[in-house]
Motif scaffolding. Sequence first.
Motif, PDB file in Angstrom:
ATOM      1  N   ILE A 105     -32.334 -20.303-111.001  1.00 23.36           N
ATOM      2  CA  ILE A 105     -30.912 -20.619-111.084  1.00 23.36           C
ATOM      3  C   ILE A 105     -30.187 -19.530-111.879  1.00 23.36           C
ATOM      4  N   ARG A 140     -31.649 -21.656-103.957  1.00 25.08           N
ATOM      5  CA  ARG A 140     -32.638 -21.288-104.973  1.00 25.08           C
ATOM      6  C   ARG A 140     -34.051 -21.531-104.459  1.00 25.08           C
ATOM      7  N   THR A 195     -26.378 -26.196-100.649  1.00 27.17           N
ATOM      8  CA  THR A 195     -26.207 -26.279-102.097  1.00 27.17           C
ATOM      9  C   THR A 195     -26.899 -25.104-102.780  1.00 27.17           C
ATOM     10  N   ILE A 196     -26.510 -24.874-104.015  1.00 25.28           N
ATOM     11  CA  ILE A 196     -27.163 -23.847-104.824  1.00 25.28           C
ATOM     12  C   ILE A 196     -28.663 -24.109-104.920  1.00 25.28           C
ATOM     13  N   LEU A 221     -29.483 -16.577-109.633  1.00 26.99           N
ATOM     14  CA  LEU A 221     -28.381 -16.835-108.711  1.00 26.99           C
ATOM     15  C   LEU A 221     -27.033 -16.677-109.410  1.00 26.99           C
ATOM     16  N   TYR A 222     -26.929 -17.251-110.577  1.00 24.52           N
ATOM     17  CA  TYR A 222     -25.655 -17.171-111.296  1.00 24.52           C
ATOM     18  C   TYR A 222     -25.406 -15.770-111.836  1.00 24.52           C
ATOM     19  N   ASN A 231     -21.497 -18.496-108.433  1.00 22.30           N
ATOM     20  CA  ASN A 231     -21.417 -19.843-107.871  1.00 22.30           C
ATOM     21  C   ASN A 231     -21.631 -19.781-106.355  1.00 22.30           C
ATOM     22  N   LYS A 232     -21.642 -20.930-105.728  1.00 21.08           N
ATOM     23  CA  LYS A 232     -21.911 -20.998-104.291  1.00 21.08           C
ATOM     24  C   LYS A 232     -20.836 -20.278-103.487  1.00 21.08           C
TER      25      LYS A 232
END
Length: 199
Positions: free
Chosen positions: A39, A32, A27-28, A42-43, A48-49
């Motif tokens: 978060i 993270r 999962t994200i 990451l974005y 997204n993943k």
Amino acid sequence: MPKPSRKDSILTAALACITDVGADATTIEMIRERSGASIGSLYHHFGNKDRILASLYIEGLRRYAERLDAQLAAATGASECIGALVSSYIDWVVENPDWARFILHSRGRVEAGEMGEQLKTTNREHYARLQTRLQSYRDQGCFRDLPLDCFASIIVGPAHDMARNWLAGRLSKHLTDYREVLAESAWIAVRALPDQSPQ
């Protein structure tokens, strides 16, 4: 050695999570936590993943291609070029087993995703460089008259299959123990037949 970029740290964390629990279960939030990124970061870098996984796949291919290009540039003849195609692949798999395992099992997923076209472009560019590198030897008549579509598969296909078996723990020896015989077999498979060799 330079400090890894935030983007590289995220990809490294993603690979570690995939190795531990698989791509589907990753999962994200796991990425993270493992990367120490926010978060928002990451974005910002990926979105997204699925884009993280696709970027991980494409970066792995890029690093493998970089190694291959260097070995091909150092080769001094047709047989060395064919050997480099095999040995560079085996060496990269041995040095990056988790990455190799991910790439071997994730092509369909990446091709079907939003970065599928980018992957196809990356692959086309890689094969174009390869064909350019081998063209002079083809022009000299060093290779059998084989369809271009199957040329690379004939060379790397057996090594690819052996790598799968090694990564799955199905070989009795280490993958590198088969390096020379696979390189030699690839050359035998594509070299010009005696009556076709350049004089």
